[in-house]
Structure formats: structure tokens, C-alpha cells
Motif scaffolding. Structure first.
Motif, mmCIF file in Angstrom:
data_model
loop_
_atom_site.group_PDB
_atom_site.id
_atom_site.type_symbol
_atom_site.label_atom_id
_atom_site.label_comp_id
_atom_site.label_asym_id
_atom_site.label_seq_id
_atom_site.Cartn_x
_atom_site.Cartn_y
_atom_site.Cartn_z
ATOM 1 N N LEU A 41 31.418 34.663 39.140
ATOM 2 C CA LEU A 41 32.743 35.283 39.060
ATOM 3 C C LEU A 41 32.630 36.762 38.711
ATOM 4 C CD1 LEU A 41 35.799 34.963 39.143
ATOM 5 C CD2 LEU A 41 35.728 34.295 36.727
ATOM 6 N N VAL A 42 31.761 37.087 37.755
ATOM 7 C CA VAL A 42 31.575 38.484 37.356
ATOM 8 C C VAL A 42 31.047 39.307 38.528
ATOM 9 C CG1 VAL A 42 30.226 40.038 35.894
ATOM 10 C CG2 VAL A 42 31.233 37.969 34.916
ATOM 11 N N ILE A 43 30.044 38.761 39.225
ATOM 12 C CA ILE A 43 29.457 39.480 40.364
ATOM 13 C C ILE A 43 30.491 39.707 41.460
ATOM 14 C CG2 ILE A 43 27.786 39.313 42.248
ATOM 15 C CD1 ILE A 43 25.917 37.870 40.300
ATOM 16 N N LYS A 44 31.265 38.672 41.757
ATOM 17 C CA LYS A 44 32.260 38.797 42.822
ATOM 18 C C LYS A 44 33.392 39.745 42.434
ATOM 19 C CE LYS A 44 29.972 36.292 45.529
ATOM 20 N NZ LYS A 44 29.275 36.955 46.660
ATOM 21 N N LEU A 45 33.708 39.782 41.142
ATOM 22 C CA LEU A 45 34.733 40.728 40.692
ATOM 23 C C LEU A 45 34.238 42.161 40.844
ATOM 24 C CD1 LEU A 45 36.164 38.980 37.492
ATOM 25 C CD2 LEU A 45 37.373 39.427 39.644
ATOM 26 N N ILE A 46 32.954 42.365 40.531
ATOM 27 C CA ILE A 46 32.374 43.701 40.683
ATOM 28 C C ILE A 46 32.347 44.108 42.154
ATOM 29 C CG2 ILE A 46 30.257 45.058 40.434
ATOM 30 C CD1 ILE A 46 29.656 43.443 37.908
ATOM 31 N N GLN A 47 31.991 43.144 43.001
ATOM 32 C CA GLN A 47 31.924 43.421 44.439
ATOM 33 C C GLN A 47 33.296 43.384 45.103
ATOM 34 O OE1 GLN A 47 29.224 40.398 45.837
ATOM 35 N NE2 GLN A 47 27.393 41.570 45.277
ATOM 36 N N LYS A 48 34.265 42.886 44.352
ATOM 37 C CA LYS A 48 35.631 42.745 44.861
ATOM 38 C C LYS A 48 35.665 41.894 46.135
ATOM 39 C CE LYS A 48 37.179 47.139 42.904
ATOM 40 N NZ LYS A 48 37.794 48.474 43.174
#
Length: 216
Positions: free
Chosen positions: A43-50
């Protein structure tokens, strides 16, 4: 269709293992922790990558639901009787010891909601051992070991019972055929340490606290 069959199969297998093998619940907890860590990291990675896409979470969430069902099934599984009365003292004490350990390898033992039930099971085993002790029926070395193990888990943490447990464990440890038995020798030391701590003194063998090779 294939995914649904795989999911249902997973539910059935995990449910069966959880119901019949209490230790499996601890495996499920470990897997649950790993999945939650993965979900948080993803979730954190995908939020960073949007670039949040639901498909990234389908499998972990499916596994998560299977694990939750497995844990619930494990909690619903009935416990075996805490003691047995066969008329054979050795068999009764061996069974009491086995159930003492089985309870401590069940996830329910660590859940506050089941604490009263588990203490009650300890108490009935304790009373059986005390009855046999008062009647002078605990004579064999192995029987003394089993009895001592039950007594040193007395739910009220009674120092007199810890002392009694040590006396029995020490007697068992002195038996010729048990001098090389690691568990018997360990219990003799552990019961002494637990007794000492219960009366405000220092333990001698450092068996209480830290990592142990036996469930306490």
C-alpha cells in the motif's frame, strides 16, 4: 471458476487443520503477520507511485480471509477432557500431564476470554493430583514427574504447592532410570526456582524467564 474452487479448497483444508491440530493456529498467526506486512508495504509503495490497483490485493485478501476463518474454526474446536479417571493412577497422571501441555499449546490459553476456562482445567487436574498424593498413590518415579508438572502449574501460584511440586520432581529426578532424562532433571530445577521466587527469594538455576526447552 478455478479460483473459486481453489479458494473453497483452501477454506476446507485450513478449517480442517485448525479444528484438529491446535498448533496450526500459531502457524496461521505467523502467516497472518506476514500478509499484513506485505499489504502495508504494498500500500505504501503504491501510494508513492500513485498507482493503486485492486488486483494487487486480491490474493493477499483472499488468503487473509482463509486465515481468519481458520482461526475462528480453531477457537470453536472443543477441548479434550482435562482429566480422566481410569482407576489406573499412572494412566491418569500421564493423561493429566498430556492435557496440561496440550492446553498450553492451544491458542485459547493466551486469549483473555478463555483464561477462566483454562484456569478451571488446571484446577481440576491439580485436585486430582492432590487427591492421589493424599492417598499415597503416587509412588513411581514417572508418576511423580507427571504430578509435579501439574502442581507447578497451579493457577493460584501457591508457594506450598510449588514446594510440593519440587519435592515430587526431586524424588523423580533421583530415580535411577530417570537420572539421564532431560525433562525430569529440568523439572527438578524449575520447580525449585519457581518455589523460591514464590516466597521472595532468588532462583538458583535460572529456569524461570527467558527461553526454555519446555512449556512453562
Amino acid at each position: 471458476m478455478v479460483k473459486n474452487i481453489a479458494y473453497l479448497t483452501g477454506l476446507l483444508v485450513v478449517g480442517y487443520l485448525s479444528y484438529h491440530y491446535p498448533l496450526f493456529s500459531f502457524v496461521l498467526l505467523a502467516i497472518l503477520g506476514l500478509i499484513l506486512c506485505y499489504l502495508l508495504l504494498a500500500l505504501v509503495i503504491k501510494l508513492i507511485q500513485k498507482r493503486i490497483q485492486g488486483k494487487w490485493f486480491h490474493v493477499p485478501l483472499a488468503l487473509l480471509s482463509i486465515i481468519v476463518v481458520g482461526l475462528i474454526t480453531g477457537f470453536l474446536a472443543p477441548l479434550e477432557e482435562p482429566l480422566t479417571t481410569t482407576g489406573n493412577v499412572s494412566e491418569d497422571l500421564e493423561y493429566a500431564h498430556r492435557m496440561d501441555q496440550a492446553d498450553r499449546m492451544n491458542l485459547k490459553f493466551f486469549i483473555p476470554a478463555f483464561r477462566s476456562q483454562m484456569k478451571g482445567r488446571d484446577s481440576v487436574r491439580l485436585n486430582q493430583v492432590l487427591d492421589y498424593s493424599r492417598a499415597g498413590k503416587i509412588a513411581k518415579g514417572r508418576d511423580k514427574y507427571y504430578a509435579a508438572f501439574v502442581l507447578h502449574h497451579n493457577p493460584e501460584k501457591d508457594s506450598l504447592l510449588y514446594r510440593k511440586a519440587h519435592e515430587l520432581a526431586q524424588a523423580a529426578a533421583s530415580e535411577t532410570d530417570l537420572t539421564d532424562d532431560f525433562q525430569v532433571q529440568w523439572l527438578s530445577k524449575a520447580t525449585y526456582d519457581r518455589w523460591m521466587l514464590s516466597i521472595g527469594k532468588e532462583q538458583e538455576h535460572d529456569t524461570q524467564g527467558g527461553v526454555s526447552f519446555e512449556l512453562q
